[in-house]
Scaffold this active site. Structure first.
Site, PDB file in Angstrom:
ATOM      1  CB  SER A  72      -8.640   1.375   5.756  1.00  0.00           C
ATOM      2  OG  SER A  72      -9.251   2.635   5.675  1.00  0.00           O
ATOM      3  CE  LYS A  90      -3.948   2.030   2.547  1.00  0.00           C
ATOM      4  NZ  LYS A  90      -4.829   1.921   3.738  1.00  0.00           N
ATOM      5  CB  SER A 123      -8.133   3.987   2.750  1.00  0.00           C
ATOM      6  OG  SER A 123      -7.294   3.307   3.683  1.00  0.00           O
TER       7      SER A 123
END
Lengths: 484, 487
Positions: free
Chosen positions: B181, B78, B157
């Site tokens: 998330s 990420k 997210s």
């Protein structure tokens, strides 16, 4: 201090906030060096420069230093304290917040006994001591269009030490700063160097009519860089406020700067437009929990502090409180004195020599006691020679001059220069006989009753012996011969 | 034999150790798959050169028999994790081009275990979002399609992480979870995601959103892979003061398949108004599966649940408003000049931050302001304590809690975009877990009426990730979720 105004008498009320840079190898929350004077931006870690994802880790040594200082001002060391973020934007504040302690400081409720003229003392309350990060430095003089930022200081540990508004005059403010600085230096927690900025002071000043119990509106005078300037700034500001109030103006709470060149304070920013710092607990740091055993361990290892040392000097060495106060003002001075005085019959003699002769000589040379050309051991050697009558006090002063100039010990100088005191009565007898023979008229005058000439005779004899004759013996024999 | 990029991490590990294929072959298979799926916009940056070099190093280690736990396993990282000398953006224009001179602890731990980095995965800007539509680098598409063919969000997210794992273009991915998330996108894409206990993984080197809530975790195709990956990510880190000095258990070994006698809590407050019947049904299905496996359901009460979302949307923005102050154009990242320092700040931050980030900075600044602090931030902190205490009470009655992960399946890109409150409601089941600092796992459990994946959430006691893996494994077996996007 009382200010006599047109409308009555006014009292000054002062509280001081001192920012003391903690003596430590590294910064409060990073491993970067915290030493003074490095090349710009040479002592900056990724944490200090607030790179993404960087996290603060508390420096345990700095915490110990704060505990020590708290104990030194007889305060409560809080077993739980909390680091908060003080949020504001400035180019030399990389994180966009300063990590500080707001509602729960590491130390609270201390006191400081200040020394005032006439051997008076006064106790000033210390509200709190908390740890916080220093900011970096903006340099506006490097380029016509740009400001440069030096982050060496960014993240360096400071102790903010806040006094109660107990101070009532510039003199008391000066005495407070001197005492605080002495304690910090004794403890080795701050070097107290105001010129280099390792100790900085903001003064909150207000005035009120004598007899009034409420405080007036205060102004904060920022970053004054010497004790003398703090005192001048307070005096100026108090008088300015009295004049303003008596002219029917009201005092606005604001931050003012001390203008050294003009000797005035001037408005910097009004508190009405002050930042809203949006303090909240720093989520990157857990509450700081101190082990009571660790606090006890630090307490057990505390050095003797100035007040205790002063009391001991008065008690053990029979010094006047004034002399003791002068000696303990700096730990190195006190240590120097003790080395000289230890085991001596007459420690007062040692105190006089240290305060008058040594400090006088050091002052002239512009060095402090740690760089004294005369070591404590050598000064003790000189006093030994006086006490065992090898040299007279007068000769000792000459010897001391040589010691200051050459750094040699007293005995070698005395031997080299042949300054050993003449205690041999035969030699003194001869010298007296010579002076009397050469000054028969004066002898007559003396014998006729002009006894004030005695001192002149002593001087002649001393001159005749090159100052080496034992003055007590000269006195004794001369008196007998002249009377003869 | 199935394609290399269809193997799980455990299968890759076995195959690589047995030298059935090389790490380089595995990396190439993934790089090829990744190229074919560029339409998903899962990656902000592909790093094929890094991947090939790391794979070559893995092959050397495998040859010497010195393989780490993730030797040669291709992962996506990420883009909130700082990666040394590799652009790290947090999905924001303000950090575009920023190459950190350091490696985050979690990504370093993974590389130390032999993992191979395929690239940096897309995400909501500064991890603020539940649909991966706030990224400066464009929205991520869910590889799953609704029957009407509409492009769906992958959740957020960690949307790039979820989409890439679901599309088999990475073997696993790192995520971060501040309010859901990891778990919500895992649920939206039919994969496994675990947010460990706060303090289990180091936050050092992860771009901060809300420091007291942020926690890194793995996103994988199955529970075993999550156990393997978390084992490599987790651990104490002296550089993170909130990281916890506890040894990392063998999570894979915890997957015994035996949950007999285990008590699992069903919080009555999670039966929220307007919850779709299919979510309700899935939850009941989960209860039945666990009962069938010998566990005992217990009704529990988490009375402050309804305050969790408002509490979260005070605390998280408050911390974010302060954490994001460092993006000021002075030292790194974007700088838009101005005539004064303040103007430079304003220009830089206006150009650098997207609408959602600006909204949260404003909310956070507001709730910390003088005069509002007590009513908002301080009150929220008190409620947070009550929420934590709710769970403490619950643990007296049960060992683990079972809930749905999200109140719906994935929705269309553009839906809810103009209604932040509706968007925030996505996190209703996940947010309390972050506020209490507990571990939570989403396990794919079934399909919606639209044929979209739905997840069930397991919530554990602090540092009791082993129980989550044990129960997660049982749920996974019972659900037997085999559906694939586009299949």
């Amino acid at each position: 201090m009382i200010i006599e105004g047109k409308t009555g008498t006014w009292e000054i009320v002062v509280g001081l906030e001192v920012h003391a840079q903690v003596v430590s190898q590294s910064k409060l929350f990073s491993g970067a060096s915290a030493t003074y004077g490095g090349e710009p931006n040479a002592q900056v870690s990724l944490v200090d420069a607030a790179f993404p994802g960087m996290l603060p880790v508390i420096n345990g040594y700095v915490v110990e230093q704060a505990i020590k200082t708290g104990l030194g001002i007889e305060a409560t060391v809080n077993e739980v304290s909390v680091f908060d973020r003080k949020n504001y934007f400035y180019a030399d504040l990389p994180q966009g917040y300063q990590i500080s302690q707001y509602t729960r400081p590491i130390v609270s409720g201390g006191r400081l006994v200040i020394d005032l003229p006439g051997d008076r003392t006064k106790t000033i309350g210390v509200t709190r001591l908390h740890l916080e990060q220093d900011a970096g430095k903006s340099m506006h003089d490097q380029s016509p269009t740009k400001s440069y930022i030096d982050l060496n200081r960014s993240g360096v540990a400071l102790m903010e030490i806040v006094s109660e508004p107990d101070i009532r005059s510039p003199e008391e403010a000066g005495a407070y700063l001197k005492k605080l600085r002495a304690i910090l230096r004794y403890l080795g927690t701050c070097d107290g160097n105001m010129e280099e900025g390792s100790m900085r002071c903001d003064a909150n000043v207000s005035v009120r009519k004598v007899g009034v119990t409420e405080f007036g509106t205060r102004n904060e005078i920022k970053n004054v860089n010497s004790i003398r300037h703090v005192m001048q700034a307070i005096e100026y500001e108090a008088n300015r406020q009295v004049e303003a109030l008596e002219a029917g103006e009201t005092i606005r709470q604001e931050t003012r700067l001390w203008d050294v060149a003009r000797g005035v304070t001037r408005s910097m920013r009004s508190k009405e437009h002050a930042h809203d710092y949006r303090y909240f607990p720093d989520p990157d740091l857990l509450p700081l929990i101190l082990d009571p055993k660790a606090i006890a361990r630090i307490k057990a290892a505390m050095p003797e502090l100035p007040d205790a040392k002063k009391a001991r000097f008065v008690e053990a060495y029979k010094l006047s409180p004034y002399d003791a106060g002068v000696l303990v003002a700096e730990q190195e001075q006190a240590d120097f004195f003790e080395t000289v005085a230890k085991g001596r019959k007459d420690p007062k003699l040692a105190a006089n020599w240290v305060i008058v002769e040594l400090f006088g000589a050091l002052n002239k040379k512009g060095v402090d006691v740690t760089n004294s050309p005369v070591s404590a051991k050598n000064l003790a050697g000189l006093l030994d020679l006086i006490e065992n009558e090898t040299i007279s006090g007068r000769i000792a002063k000459d010897v001391f001059q040589f010691m200051v100039e050459t750094g040699k010990d007293a005995a070698s100088i005395v031997a080299e220069k042949g300054l050993v005191q003449v205690t041999d009565t035969g030699a003194i007898d001869a010298a007296i006989a010579k002076v009397m023979a050469e000054n028969a008229a004066k002898v007559e005058e003396y014998r006729a009753g002009k006894t004030t000439l005695f001192g002149w005779f002593v001087g002649q004899v001393m001159k005749g012996t090159g100052g080496k004759a034992n003055p007590a013996k000269v006195n004794e024999i001369l008196k007998a011969k002249l009377s003869g | 034999m199935s394609a290399l990029n269809d193997l799980t991490i455990a299968q890759l590990r076995d195959g690589l150790t047995a030298r059935k294929f090389s790490a380089r072959e595995v990396a190439d298979a993934y790089l090829a798959a990744m190229e074919k799926q560029r339409g998903l916009n899962a990656f902000i940056l592909e790093t094929p050169d890094v991947a090939r070099a790391q794979a070559a190093a893995s092959d050397a280690k495998l040859a010497k028999g010195e393989a780490g736990a993730l030797e040669g396993v291709p992962l996506g990282i990420k883009d909130l994790f700082c990666t040394k000398d590799v652009q790290t953006t947090a999905g924001s224009h303000i950090l575009e081009g920023f190459k950190p001179p350091y490696e985050s602890t979690v990504s370093q731990n993974l590389f130390d275990a032999g993992a191979v980095m395929l690239g940096k995965l897309n995400l909501d800007e500064f991890a603020m979002g539940s649909a991966n539509i706030t990224s400066y680098f464009g929205p991520v598409k869910n590889p799953w399609k609704r029957k009407d063919g509409k492009d769906l969000v992958p959740g957020g997210s960690s949307g790039g992480s979820a989409a890439s794992v679901a599309a088999h273009i990475v073997a696993g991915a790192t995520g971060t979870d501040t309010g859901g998330s990891i778990r919500q996108p895992a649920s939206f894409t039919g994969i496994v995601g675990i947010k460990p206990t706060y303090g289990r993984c180091s936050r050092w080197g992860i771009v901060a959103f809300a420091s007291s809530l942020d926690q890194a975790g793995p996103m994988t195709r199955d529970v075993r892979d999550a156990a393997i990956m978390l084992g490599a990510m987790a651990g104490h880190d002296v550089k993170d003061s909130t990281s916890v000095p506890l040894p990392v258990p063998n999570y894979e070994a915890a997957m015994t398949g035996d949950i007999r006698g285990l008590r699992f809590g069903i919080p009555k407050e999670y039966r929220v108004d307007g919850m779709p019947a299919e979510i309700e049904k899935l939850w009941q299905q989960g209860i039945d599966w666990m009962k069938a496996a010998g566990a005992e359901p217990v009704e529990i009460s988490l009375p402050h649940t309804k305050y969790a979302l408002p509490t979260y949307y005070i605390i998280a923005p408050a911390e974010a408003s302060s954490n994001l102050a460092r993006y000021d154009g002075v030292r790194y990242g974007l700088r838009v000049p101005g005539n004064t320092l303040d103007e430079m700040y304003e220009n830089t931050r206006a150009a650098g931050f997207g609408a959602e980030v600006r909204r949260r900075i404003l909310i956070g600044t507001y709730v910390l302001s003088a005069g509002y602090y007590d009513a908002y931030y301080l009150k929220a902190q008190k409620v947070r304590t009550l929420i934590f205490q709710d769970f403490q009470e619950a643990w007296k009655k049960c060992d683990v809690i079972l809930t749905p992960t999200a109140p719906s399946a994935a929705f269309g890109i553009g839906d809810k975009a103009d209604d932040p409150i509706a968007m925030y409601l996505n996190d209703v089941f996940t947010v309390p877990v972050n506020l209490a600092g507990l571990p939570g796992m989403s396990v794919p459990a079934g399909l919606s009426g639209d044929g979209l994946p739905l997840g069930l959430q397991l919530i554990g006691k602090p540092f009791d990730e082993p129980t989550l893996f044990r129960v997660g494994g049982v749920l996974e077996t019972a659900a037997n979720f085999k559906a694939r996007p586009g299949a």
